[in-house]
Scaffold this active site. Structure first.
Site, PDB file in Angstrom:
ATOM      1  N   LYS A  76      54.981  42.895  11.396  1.00  0.00           N
ATOM      2  CA  LYS A  76      55.602  43.986  10.649  1.00  0.00           C
ATOM      3  C   LYS A  76      56.942  44.319  11.307  1.00  0.00           C
ATOM      4  CE  LYS A  76      54.335  48.620   8.935  1.00  0.00           C
ATOM      5  NZ  LYS A  76      53.225  49.612   8.866  1.00  0.00           N
ATOM      6  N   SER A 151      51.686  50.807   4.334  1.00  0.00           N
ATOM      7  CA  SER A 151      53.049  50.388   4.429  1.00  0.00           C
ATOM      8  C   SER A 151      53.247  48.956   4.932  1.00  0.00           C
ATOM      9  CB  SER A 151      53.795  51.339   5.375  1.00  0.00           C
ATOM     10  OG  SER A 151      53.255  51.281   6.682  1.00  0.00           O
ATOM     11  N   SER A 175      47.775  52.116   6.793  1.00  0.00           N
ATOM     12  CA  SER A 175      48.755  51.070   6.467  1.00  0.00           C
ATOM     13  C   SER A 175      48.360  49.643   6.795  1.00  0.00           C
ATOM     14  CB  SER A 175      50.085  51.374   7.137  1.00  0.00           C
ATOM     15  OG  SER A 175      50.772  52.338   6.387  1.00  0.00           O
TER      16      SER A 175
HETATM   17  N1  GLN Z   1      50.546  55.980   3.429  1.00  0.00           N
HETATM   18  C1  GLN Z   1      50.462  56.761   4.616  1.00  0.00           C
HETATM   19  C2  GLN Z   1      51.779  57.460   4.866  1.00  0.00           C
HETATM   20  O1  GLN Z   1      52.628  57.316   4.071  1.00  0.00           O
HETATM   21  C3  GLN Z   1      50.061  55.912   5.784  1.00  0.00           C
HETATM   22  C4  GLN Z   1      51.180  55.107   6.316  1.00  0.00           C
HETATM   23  C5  GLN Z   1      50.815  54.365   7.553  1.00  0.00           C
HETATM   24  O2  GLN Z   1      49.646  54.193   7.887  1.00  0.00           O
HETATM   25  N2  GLN Z   1      51.846  53.958   8.261  1.00  0.00           N
HETATM   26  O3  GLN Z   1      51.968  58.150   5.819  1.00  0.00           O
END
Ligand code: GLN
Length: 486
Positions: A76, A151, A175
């Site tokens: 990532k 994400s 994510s």
């Molecule tokens: N969708 C969640 C957020 O927007 C989790 C994102 C993540 O785990 N980085 O914060």
């Protein structure tokens, strides 16, 4: 016939036995990434990869045994790997090149892995669809009109489309697990502190954890044994040496599995069917499956966002163009910082900085942040109570399969609601694994569905053991997305 591409375990063995070379595997991975450019899963290639592949070949030739010998993987784009652009999907870091390796990268490289490139993500990991990236969205390999989740959507899509056997993402509120579910692969979020965060660009530091995507339980165990373990450079790192392995179906006999009652509402028919199928398989193998209530989970989304946004507002204060990334000159220092942040951050990141700053401000701190911290404790206590009676908890990973590109971008609250099944786990610091549990056919297209298993803190090893057992029983069968298999 569903296709099965070689796993990381297969590839490392083939390199070790001389059947292939790290250089060949690297070339093949690059060719697959090139052929799947339409997915926009990989946003940059590592220019140092050829050198690493040659070094690994030399080490193998010299007689070293390397657990990930020559295995190509992607990271990532919020993980620092020396010499690679680390953009976090943001314009503000568009020209930033990492001067150092994250601890996970050091460990992967020492184990013989070759980092092929960096994977797309929601800007600063804020999102559930990979649509907020400055690099444009990643497409779901099962249906390119749909999102891969987020994400870490690029890392998930890369494994689902067979570009690489394994990848790393980060999971602050889901994510890793949610994109794993939406693309039909495994995604593991370890216990907070199990994997060093040194070199991971911070989003919400009390929630962030790095975790792997894979297409087999053995690969998950392999990668976790390499990346987990104490690191003095991360003050929250725990001293718990990894002992990951895959289990067998006989280990499921007598296993006490609690089905989270609060997660049973609001799911699509396909998600319900996949969960029911999984529970039937567990019962069939002799597990004791019963419902359990965790009453404070209904506050999880509000609590999560009231903690994640303030932490993000603090962490992102460092991006002002003075040290990292792009600087927009505008008269004096304050003007330049303002212009840099105005131009560099996308809308979702700005929204979160504003809300986060507000929630921390004098007069509102007690009403929002401090109250959220107290509810966080109640949620953690609910889990602790449940683990008095159960070895594992289970729920859907996401209430629905992959949604359409653009479907939720105009409505932040509906995007936030996508995390309903995952965020509580981060609030409590627990390990959880999303396993591919079947498919739901939507508009004639088969879309993957995931089921999430949650273990007590530091019992992460139970999750790969379980995955191995489920694979051996045929209760989990991972497929590469059609069209990307060969
Ligand atoms: N969708 C969640 C957020 O927007 C989790 C994102 C993540 O785990 N980085 O914060």
């Amino acid at each position: 016939m569903p296709a099965h591409l070689p796993t990381a375990t297969d590839l490392a063995r083939a390199v070790q036995s001389g059947d292939t070379t790290p250089q060949t595997l690297l070339e093949e991975a690059r060719a697959r990434i090139e052929a799947a450019r339409d997915l926009n899963a990989v946003v940059s290639l590592n220019v140092g990869a050829d050198e690493t592949a040659a070094q690994v070949a030399g080490r193998v030739a010299a007689g070293e045994t390397l657990p990930l010998a020559g295995v190509p993987l992607v990271l990532k784009d919020n993980l620092n790997a020396r010499g690679t652009p680390t953009t976090c999907g943001s314009r503000i870091l568009a020209n930033y090149v990492s001067p150092y390796d994250a601890t996970v990268v050091e460990r992967l490289t020492a184990a013989g892995a070759v980092i092929v490139g960096k994977a797309n993500m929601d800007e600063f990991a804020m999102g559930s669809s990979t649509e907020t990236s400055a690099c444009g969205p990643t497409l779901n390999p099962w249906d390119r009109s749909r999102v891969p989740g987020g994400s870490s959507g690029g890392s998930a899509a890369a494994v689902a489309a067979g570009l690489v056997p394994v990848s790393l993402g980060s999971d602050t509120g889901g994510s890793v697990r949610q994109p794993a579910a939406l693309t039909g692969v495994y995604g593991l979020k370890p216990t907070y502190g199990r994997v060093s965060r040194y070199g991971l660009v911070a989003y919400a530091s009390s929630l962030d954890q790095i975790g792997p995507f894979a297409r087999s339980a053995a690969d998950l165990a392999l990668v976790m044994n390499v990346i987990a373990g104490h690191d003095p450079r991360d003050a929250t790192s725990l001293d718990a040496p990894p002992a990951f392995r895959t289990g067998t179906p006989d280990e499921l006999r007598g296993l006490r599995v609690g089905v989270i009652r609060e997660s049973l509402e609001g799911n699509t028919a396909g998600v319900e069917a996949a969960l029911d199928g999984m529970l039937a398989a567990l019962r069939g193998a002799g597990a004791e499956v019963r419902e359990v209530s965790l009453p404070h989970l209904r506050h999880a989304i509000a609590t999560y966002y009231l903690i994640a946004m303030p932490e993000a507002s603090s962490n992102l204060a460092r991006y002002d163009g003075m040290v990292y990334g792009e600087r927009v000159p505008a008269g004096d220092v304050t003007g330049s910082m303002t212009a840099t942040r105005e131009r560099g951050f996308g809308d979702e990141v700005k929204r979160r900085i504003l809300i986060g700053t507000y929630a921390l401000s004098s007069g509102y701190y007690d009403a929002y942040y401090s109250r959220a911290m107290r509810v966080r404790r109640l949620i953690a206590d609910d889990f602790a109570r449940a683990f008095g009676d159960f070895d594992l908890l289970v729920s859907p990973t996401s209430p629905f399969p992959a949604f359409r590109l653009g479907e939720k971008t105009q409505d932040s609250l509906s995007m936030y609601a996508a995390d309903v099944d995952t965020v509580a786990v981060n609030l409590a610091g627990l390990p959880a694994l999303s396993v591919p549990a079947g498919f739901e056919t939507v508009d004639g297209v088969r879309l993957p569905v995931g089921v999430q298993f949650i273990a007590p803190a530091l019992a992460d090893e139970r999750l790969t053991a379980l995955a191995g057992a489920l694979e051996a029983m045929g209760a989990v069968r991972v497929e590469v997305a059609p069209g990307y298999a060969d």
